[in-house]
Design a protein around this motif. Structure first.
Motif, mmCIF file in Angstrom:
data_model
loop_
_atom_site.group_PDB
_atom_site.id
_atom_site.type_symbol
_atom_site.label_atom_id
_atom_site.label_comp_id
_atom_site.label_asym_id
_atom_site.label_seq_id
_atom_site.Cartn_x
_atom_site.Cartn_y
_atom_site.Cartn_z
ATOM 1 N N TYR A 114 -47.155 -10.402 -12.496
ATOM 2 C CA TYR A 114 -45.986 -11.085 -11.938
ATOM 3 C C TYR A 114 -46.217 -12.582 -12.049
ATOM 4 O O TYR A 114 -47.294 -13.072 -11.718
ATOM 5 C CB TYR A 114 -45.783 -10.728 -10.456
ATOM 6 N N ILE A 137 -45.330 -15.247 -7.134
ATOM 7 C CA ILE A 137 -44.024 -14.660 -6.811
ATOM 8 C C ILE A 137 -43.332 -15.643 -5.883
ATOM 9 O O ILE A 137 -43.654 -15.724 -4.704
ATOM 10 C CB ILE A 137 -44.147 -13.281 -6.147
ATOM 11 N N ASP A 189 -39.861 -8.462 -7.536
ATOM 12 C CA ASP A 189 -41.322 -8.441 -7.735
ATOM 13 C C ASP A 189 -42.062 -8.209 -6.419
ATOM 14 O O ASP A 189 -43.050 -7.465 -6.375
ATOM 15 C CB ASP A 189 -41.790 -9.752 -8.372
#
Length: 154
Positions: free
Chosen positions: A17, A124, A136
């Protein structure tokens, strides 16, 4: 990220991510800035060679700050999570992560850890891609719930 949201199925591992749009903007601006300042240094005839070099070095330093800001990411694999923030990297095993938090107004996700601390996860962040960050965060939460201390099938 609201608690009432339907839990999502955990993604296949390994998964990474990162704030892709933010990263693209930072790297694009860094490249454009470096190219512009370097071109100015080369085109200005009144500059001495030392001044030209100082322009290019300054441009490189400014671009390197933007590269550093584009570094954050989170990599989840079978054994745990690696959190890469601006200047630090921390490896966590799944049982160390108790909860994934992204509350309204938070600049990024926070992980509540088993040692009583909280770890910011800059990989994130809802900046310019809020929906993606929420997606995410939910996916990482699903992974923590199935693989962490809250897992029922270990």
């Amino acid at each position: 990220m609201s608690e009432s949201a339907a839990p999502s199925a955990p993604p296949a591992l390994p998964v990474t991510y990162r704030p892709t749009r933010t990263r693209a903007v930072l790297l694009g601006v860094g490249l454009a800035m470096f190219a512009t300042i370097t071109a100015i240094a080369l085109l200005l005839e009144s500059l001495s060679p030392g001044e030209r070099v100082s322009f290019v070095v300054t441009a490189a330093l400014m671009a390197s700050v933007l590269v550093l800001l584009s570094r954050p990411k989170v990599v989840a694999d079978e054994t745990g999570v690696t959190v890469v923030n601006l200047t630090t990297t921390r490896r966590l095993e799944w049982p160390q992560i108790l909860r994934v938090n992204l509350r309204p107004g938070d600049p990024w996700v926070f992980l509540d850890l088993s040692d009583g601390t909280s770890l910011p996860v800059l990989g994130i962040q809802p900046g310019i891609a809020r929906a993606r960050a929420i997606e995410d965060a939910r996916a990482l939460r699903a992974l923590v719930e199935t693989r962490g201390t809250g897992a029922t099938d270990h």
